[in-house]
Design an enzyme around this catalytic site. Structure first.
Site, PDB file in Angstrom:
ATOM      1  N   GLU A 106     -73.412   9.921  12.632  1.00 16.73           N
ATOM      2  CA  GLU A 106     -72.606  10.575  11.661  1.00 16.73           C
ATOM      3  C   GLU A 106     -73.073  11.819  11.014  1.00 16.73           C
ATOM      4  O   GLU A 106     -74.512  11.811  10.896  1.00 16.73           O
ATOM      5  CB  GLU A 106     -71.763   9.797  10.852  1.00 16.73           C
ATOM      6  CG  GLU A 106     -70.880   8.628  11.471  1.00 16.73           C
ATOM      7  CD  GLU A 106     -70.493   7.706  10.256  1.00 16.73           C
ATOM      8  OE1 GLU A 106     -70.866   7.843   9.150  1.00 16.73           O
ATOM      9  OE2 GLU A 106     -69.712   6.669  10.579  1.00 16.73           O
ATOM     10  N   TYR A 125     -61.669  -2.425   9.762  1.00 18.07           N
ATOM     11  CA  TYR A 125     -61.885  -0.992  10.352  1.00 18.07           C
ATOM     12  C   TYR A 125     -60.833  -1.035  11.485  1.00 18.07           C
ATOM     13  O   TYR A 125     -60.384  -1.769  12.015  1.00 18.07           O
ATOM     14  CB  TYR A 125     -63.140  -0.773  11.031  1.00 18.07           C
ATOM     15  CG  TYR A 125     -64.375  -0.592  10.148  1.00 18.07           C
ATOM     16  CD1 TYR A 125     -64.998   0.724  10.485  1.00 18.07           C
ATOM     17  CD2 TYR A 125     -64.550  -1.353   8.957  1.00 18.07           C
ATOM     18  CE1 TYR A 125     -66.147   1.035   9.596  1.00 18.07           C
ATOM     19  CE2 TYR A 125     -65.826  -1.105   8.378  1.00 18.07           C
ATOM     20  CZ  TYR A 125     -66.551   0.154   8.358  1.00 18.07           C
ATOM     21  OH  TYR A 125     -67.552   0.569   7.725  1.00 18.07           O
TER      22      TYR A 125
END
Length: 178
Positions: A71, A26
């Site tokens: 999210e 990431y």
């Protein structure tokens, strides 16, 4: 980057690349005191990228930071950064639909919020896939706060290595090849 992290201001504006013990890579940027940007280079949703994700960012004790957000997909994320040790612990709570249809999320999320929200309603949410992992921080850069060049294009395979090799940003932390 060689600095000792002590305050929240030391953390804000920092650009990280890290690899979880499960191999997922990431890239993540503490854009300011309430917003993060990130790209996903490896793992179940590799290819996904997001700008201006609202997040709760706090310093737990000097040099240790917690960041958490939800999210539009319904995925919850909690990250504990220990940058002085180049370590991180993260837990990602993926809704069932993301586990079963990850390809829907592999895009520039900001252009597809309606699709993320519709998928969250259309498909099963539970049980969630909980992914708790430790990670090694392989890159830290002092990008400064609110730098729109940090996460500004889709991930591609060579990108993390280009950043680590100093070939992606100039001395002012702006993209070299726009």
């Amino acid at each position: 980057m060689t600095k000792e992290f002590k305050t929240l201001d030391d953390f804000l504006g920092t650009h990280f690349i890290y690899t979880y013990d499960n191999g997922w890579e990431y890239e993540w940027y503490a854009k300011n005191d309430h917003t993060v940007d990130y790209r996903i280079h490896g793992g179940m949703v590799a290819g996904r990228w997001v700008k201006d994700q609202e997040a709760n960012i706090v310093m737990l004790v000097p040099g240790i930071y917690k960041v958490a957000w939800t999210e539009p997909t319904g995925t919850d994320v909690a990250l504990d950064f220990v940058p002085n040790e180049k370590k991180l612990n993260g837990t990602i709570f993926f809704p069932r639909w993301v586990q079963e249809h990850p390809e829907i999320t592999v895009t520039y999320q900001n252009d597809h919020i309606d699709l993320m929200e519709a998928s969250r309603e259309k498909y099963e949410t539970y049980p969630k896939l909980v992914v708790p992992e430790f990670a090694n921080i392989t890159y830290m850069g002092d990008a400064g706060q609110n730098n729109e060049d940090v996460i500004s294009e889709a991930p591609y395979p060579e990108l993390p290595d280009e950043i680590r090799a100093g070939k992606y940003f100039d001395e002012n932390y702006h993209r070299i090849n726009k």
